[in-house]
Design a protein around this motif. Structure first.
Motif, PDB file in Angstrom:
ATOM      1  N   ALA A 173       0.828  -1.204   0.000  1.00  0.00           N
ATOM      2  CA  ALA A 173       0.000   0.000   0.000  1.00  0.00           C
ATOM      3  C   ALA A 173       0.864   1.256   0.000  1.00  0.00           C
ATOM      4  N   ALA A 174       2.016   1.209   0.702  1.00  0.00           N
ATOM      5  CA  ALA A 174       2.895   2.372   0.782  1.00  0.00           C
ATOM      6  C   ALA A 174       3.498   2.722  -0.568  1.00  0.00           C
ATOM      7  N   VAL A 175       3.651   1.726  -1.455  1.00  0.00           N
ATOM      8  CA  VAL A 175       4.204   1.999  -2.783  1.00  0.00           C
ATOM      9  C   VAL A 175       3.109   2.079  -3.834  1.00  0.00           C
ATOM     10  N   GLY A 176       1.839   2.155  -3.381  1.00  0.00           N
ATOM     11  CA  GLY A 176       0.718   2.370  -4.299  1.00  0.00           C
ATOM     12  C   GLY A 176       0.177   1.135  -4.966  1.00  0.00           C
ATOM     13  N   ILE A 177       0.372  -0.052  -4.363  1.00  0.00           N
ATOM     14  CA  ILE A 177      -0.116  -1.305  -4.941  1.00  0.00           C
ATOM     15  C   ILE A 177      -1.243  -1.850  -4.081  1.00  0.00           C
ATOM     16  N   ASP A 178      -2.384  -2.147  -4.695  1.00  0.00           N
ATOM     17  CA  ASP A 178      -3.540  -2.701  -3.977  1.00  0.00           C
ATOM     18  C   ASP A 178      -3.297  -4.176  -3.688  1.00  0.00           C
ATOM     19  N   SER A 179      -3.470  -4.553  -2.427  1.00  0.00           N
ATOM     20  CA  SER A 179      -3.265  -5.951  -2.048  1.00  0.00           C
ATOM     21  C   SER A 179      -4.424  -6.491  -1.237  1.00  0.00           C
ATOM     22  N   GLY A 180      -5.593  -5.882  -1.364  1.00  0.00           N
ATOM     23  CA  GLY A 180      -6.762  -6.359  -0.646  1.00  0.00           C
ATOM     24  C   GLY A 180      -6.957  -5.661   0.680  1.00  0.00           C
ATOM     25  N   ASP A 181      -7.764  -6.260   1.531  1.00  0.00           N
ATOM     26  CA  ASP A 181      -8.115  -5.694   2.822  1.00  0.00           C
ATOM     27  C   ASP A 181      -6.867  -5.574   3.700  1.00  0.00           C
ATOM     28  N   PRO A 182      -6.435  -4.334   4.030  1.00  0.00           N
ATOM     29  CA  PRO A 182      -5.221  -4.196   4.848  1.00  0.00           C
ATOM     30  C   PRO A 182      -5.407  -4.681   6.278  1.00  0.00           C
ATOM     31  N   ALA A 183      -6.668  -4.784   6.729  1.00  0.00           N
ATOM     32  CA  ALA A 183      -6.913  -5.246   8.093  1.00  0.00           C
ATOM     33  C   ALA A 183      -6.817  -6.761   8.215  1.00  0.00           C
ATOM     34  N   SER A 184      -6.843  -7.464   7.076  1.00  0.00           N
ATOM     35  CA  SER A 184      -6.770  -8.924   7.099  1.00  0.00           C
ATOM     36  C   SER A 184      -5.321  -9.371   7.126  1.00  0.00           C
ATOM     37  N   ASN A 185      -5.049 -10.398   7.912  1.00  0.00           N
ATOM     38  CA  ASN A 185      -3.691 -10.932   7.994  1.00  0.00           C
ATOM     39  C   ASN A 185      -3.523 -12.188   7.150  1.00  0.00           C
ATOM     40  N   VAL A 186      -4.423 -12.386   6.158  1.00  0.00           N
ATOM     41  CA  VAL A 186      -4.391 -13.581   5.314  1.00  0.00           C
ATOM     42  C   VAL A 186      -3.915 -13.210   3.915  1.00  0.00           C
ATOM     43  N   PHE A 187      -3.018 -14.021   3.392  1.00  0.00           N
ATOM     44  CA  PHE A 187      -2.552 -13.868   2.015  1.00  0.00           C
ATOM     45  C   PHE A 187      -3.619 -14.477   1.105  1.00  0.00           C
ATOM     46  N   ASP A 188      -4.355 -13.626   0.414  1.00  0.00           N
ATOM     47  CA  ASP A 188      -5.453 -14.106  -0.411  1.00  0.00           C
ATOM     48  C   ASP A 188      -5.178 -13.796  -1.884  1.00  0.00           C
ATOM     49  N   GLN A 189      -6.246 -13.960  -2.701  1.00  0.00           N
ATOM     50  CA  GLN A 189      -6.099 -13.724  -4.132  1.00  0.00           C
ATOM     51  C   GLN A 189      -5.669 -12.285  -4.423  1.00  0.00           C
ATOM     52  N   ALA A 190      -6.245 -11.328  -3.692  1.00  0.00           N
ATOM     53  CA  ALA A 190      -5.891  -9.925  -3.909  1.00  0.00           C
ATOM     54  C   ALA A 190      -4.417  -9.675  -3.562  1.00  0.00           C
ATOM     55  N   THR A 191      -3.933 -10.338  -2.515  1.00  0.00           N
ATOM     56  CA  THR A 191      -2.527 -10.178  -2.137  1.00  0.00           C
ATOM     57  C   THR A 191      -1.621 -10.759  -3.216  1.00  0.00           C
ATOM     58  N   ALA A 192      -2.003 -11.911  -3.761  1.00  0.00           N
ATOM     59  CA  ALA A 192      -1.227 -12.520  -4.839  1.00  0.00           C
ATOM     60  C   ALA A 192      -1.185 -11.600  -6.053  1.00  0.00           C
ATOM     61  N   ASN A 193      -2.322 -10.965  -6.356  1.00  0.00           N
ATOM     62  CA  ASN A 193      -2.348 -10.024  -7.467  1.00  0.00           C
ATOM     63  C   ASN A 193      -1.420  -8.834  -7.190  1.00  0.00           C
ATOM     64  N   GLY A 194      -1.385  -8.401  -5.913  1.00  0.00           N
ATOM     65  CA  GLY A 194      -0.488  -7.309  -5.548  1.00  0.00           C
ATOM     66  C   GLY A 194       0.973  -7.689  -5.715  1.00  0.00           C
ATOM     67  N   VAL A 195       1.319  -8.933  -5.355  1.00  0.00           N
ATOM     68  CA  VAL A 195       2.695  -9.406  -5.527  1.00  0.00           C
ATOM     69  C   VAL A 195       3.054  -9.442  -7.013  1.00  0.00           C
ATOM     70  N   ALA A 196       2.121  -9.856  -7.856  1.00  0.00           N
ATOM     71  CA  ALA A 196       2.374  -9.863  -9.301  1.00  0.00           C
ATOM     72  C   ALA A 196       2.675  -8.453  -9.804  1.00  0.00           C
ATOM     73  N   GLU A 197       1.932  -7.472  -9.304  1.00  0.00           N
ATOM     74  CA  GLU A 197       2.172  -6.088  -9.695  1.00  0.00           C
ATOM     75  C   GLU A 197       3.521  -5.593  -9.152  1.00  0.00           C
ATOM     76  N   LEU A 198       3.902  -6.056  -7.973  1.00  0.00           N
ATOM     77  CA  LEU A 198       5.189  -5.679  -7.403  1.00  0.00           C
ATOM     78  C   LEU A 198       6.328  -6.104  -8.330  1.00  0.00           C
ATOM     79  N   TYR A 199       6.286  -7.339  -8.802  1.00  0.00           N
ATOM     80  CA  TYR A 199       7.329  -7.809  -9.711  1.00  0.00           C
ATOM     81  C   TYR A 199       7.259  -7.075 -11.044  1.00  0.00           C
ATOM     82  N   ASN A 200       6.064  -6.731 -11.474  1.00  0.00           N
ATOM     83  CA  ASN A 200       5.925  -5.980 -12.717  1.00  0.00           C
ATOM     84  C   ASN A 200       6.622  -4.629 -12.619  1.00  0.00           C
ATOM     85  N   GLN A 201       6.437  -3.933 -11.468  1.00  0.00           N
ATOM     86  CA  GLN A 201       7.088  -2.645 -11.295  1.00  0.00           C
ATOM     87  C   GLN A 201       8.592  -2.781 -11.092  1.00  0.00           C
TER      88      GLN A 201
END
Length: 527
Positions: free
Chosen positions: A185-213
């Motif tokens: 979130a600090a680098v502008g990438i959406d990774s799902g609900d920030p209050a959740s401590n679970v690595f979910d589909q949205a988090t995986a999508n965020g990791v994909a965007e991280l590698y893209n950047q």
């Protein structure tokens, strides 16, 4: 020798040399007549002139020394022989200028929070080789920077304090997942609900965007993962077809008897009635036919009852369970193929950006131990103060420290830590901006820091503590000498009542309350 022989002969004859006789007799003239005694002495003086001159000089020097010793006296002897001087007054001039009370410390200057960086290599098979992205000393490391490239894979810098200690993938949970979401979130990438401590589909999508950047492909899943997805997808299709077949069987079984079956049963009953009637008219026994008629009626009644489809339904239920299992297997296979974040490919650093102080590896090296040292990009002074000095300090207090050229540079107290076991307290200062060349010159140096903890508002009169005396009413006063302090008790003096202010470095601020006092006035501090 001849001389020896002559002397021996003279001694044997009892005669003396003529010159010797002349000296004893007073000498003789040219005719051999006896002269005055002075003539003999004159010959002696003429023959030993150098000796007599030396003796004369020695006698004169001795006489002169005796005379001078009686007349000339050294200052030390004169002072020793003189009596003690009359006591005078000890005075100092009144000072005029700014007065401040300073705390003086020694501190080390450098970039804040220096630390050595080690990289996780547990996920690599074989040696972890540095393949690129080696930063230069002095380079700045910020979020999304590549700290190193190891075996072709990046080490991506993200903001955070908790070190990466495991691979994060779909389904895992914990504080490290929360940190990852916050960092994304600090680098502008959406990774799902920030209050959740679970690595979910949205988090995986965020990791994909991280590698893209970052400019790198996402990590490859484990071998066989993609094939497992394909097989699971086929398993779901097969299970769904089985459900369709079972549903058709249940539907067919639940429809009951067909129209043909009903018509045939009715025709059978009608035919038996005709046969019974004909037999009875002919007087024949129709009991068998009547039994057949009852059975036909029962079969006809069965056709009107709902058909038992429990077997077909059981097959349908099994097919549906198979679909659920196949779908779960597909989800697991798909999740295994989702983007994930290995611990070796992320480096969490707080207080970004950071400065690279030193690099211990180069391209082609095997990564072992500490790879580099980084520090905060903020310049700071770190000092240790005693408990007494700390009581005079607070965050925001202004200070100055000396640069190599002797000039003073401003700084501000930014942090006062808790005291350690020795009673010393860590005090951190933030200097005003420094030129890069100046910072390179003084980095790592120990400098003198002055912190004014009390200062006058402009220039004031000040005197030493010893100049203050107490009046009969407890008021403070100084004794000003108007005459010659060397007159001692006879010197002309006057008392001036003063109000005291800031005290610093042995001096105290004074303001005349009764009487006059000015810069340069001599005040008594002793006698």
């Amino acid at each position: 020798m001849a001389f020896g022989r002559r002397r021996t002969e003279q001694q044997d004859t009892g005669e003396q040399p003529a010159a010797f006789d002349d000296v004893l007799a007073g000498g003789t003239d040219a005719d051999g007549d006896s002269d005055a005694p002075a003539g003999g002495w004159r010959r002696v003086l003429r023959g030993n002139r150098g000796l007599w001159i030396t003796a004369l000089v020695a006698v004169v020097a001795l006489a002169g020394g005796i005379v001078l010793g009686q007349v000339v006296v050294s200052p030390f002897d004169r002072a020793a022989g003189a009596g003690a001087p009359d006591p005078g007054l000890v005075t100092v001039p009144v000072q005029f200028g700014a007065l401040s009370n300073d705390v003086t410390l020694r501190g080390d200057i450098g970039y804040n929070d220096s630390s050595e960086l080690t990289f996780d290599t547990s996920s690599f098979e074989g040696a972890a080789i540095v393949t690129g992205q080696v930063p230069d000393e002095g380079a700045e490391v910020t979020q999304l920077s590549i700290a190193l490239e190891v075996t072709g894979r990046p080490v991506i810098v993200l903001p955070g304090e908790l070190p990466a200690y495991r691979t994060l993938r779909i389904g895992v949970s914990g504080p490290d997942v929360v940190q990852l979401k916050e960092a994304l979130a600090a680098v502008g990438i959406d990774s799902g609900d920030p209050a959740s401590n679970v690595f979910d589909q949205a988090t995986a999508n965020g990791v994909a965007e991280l590698y893209n950047q970052a400019g790198y492909p996402v990590p490859e899943p484990e071998e066989g993962t993609r094939e497992a997805v394909t097989a699971s997808e086929q398993g779901v299709r097969d299970a769904e077809q089985q459900v369709a077949d079972a549903e058709a069987a249940v539907a067919t079984a639940g429809q009951g008897a067909s129209a043909i079956e009903v018509r045939e049963a009715d025709n059978e009953i009608a035919s038996l009635w005709r046969q019974i009637s004909e037999s009875e008219r002919a007087g024949e026994d129709a009991s068998d036919l009547r039994d057949q008629l009852e059975v036909a009626k029962l079969r006809r009644q069965d056709l009107d009852q709902p058909k038992d489809v429990s077997a077909e339904q059981s097959m349908l239920d099994g097919a549906r369970e198979a679909v659920t299992s196949a779908q779960e297997a597909l989800v697991s296979a798909q999740e295994a193929a989702l983007p994930f974040l290995p611990a070796s490919e992320v480096l969490y650093l707080d207080e970004l950006p950071r400065r690279v102080d030193s690099v211990a590896v180069k391209r082609g090296d095997a990564l072992e131990g500490s790879a580099m040292t980084v520090s905060g990009a903020t310049i700071q002074l770190t000092a240790a103060a005693s408990s007494t000095d700390v009581e005079l300090l607070e965050e925001g207090t202004k200070a100055v420290f000396e640069l190599p050229d002797g000039t003073e540079h401003p700084a501000t107290v930014t942090q006062i830590a808790k005291s350690d076991e020795s009673g010393r307290t860590k005090v951190i200062f933030e200097p005003d901006p420094l030129e890069p060349d100046v910072m390179r010159e003084i980095q790592g140096e120990n400098v003198r820091i002055s912190i004014p903890v009390g200062a006058t508002d402009g220039d004031v009169l000040s005197v030493p503590y010893a100049a203050l005396t107490a009046g009969p009413g407890g008021e403070s006063r100084v004794e000003v000498v108007d005459g010659d302090p060397r007159d001692g008790e006879d010197a002309e003096t006057r008392l001036v009542v003063v109000e005291t202010g800031l005290a610093a470095e042995g001096y105290v601020e004074v303001t005349p309350a009764e009487g006059e006092l000015g810069e340069g006035d001599l005040v008594v501090v002793g006698s």
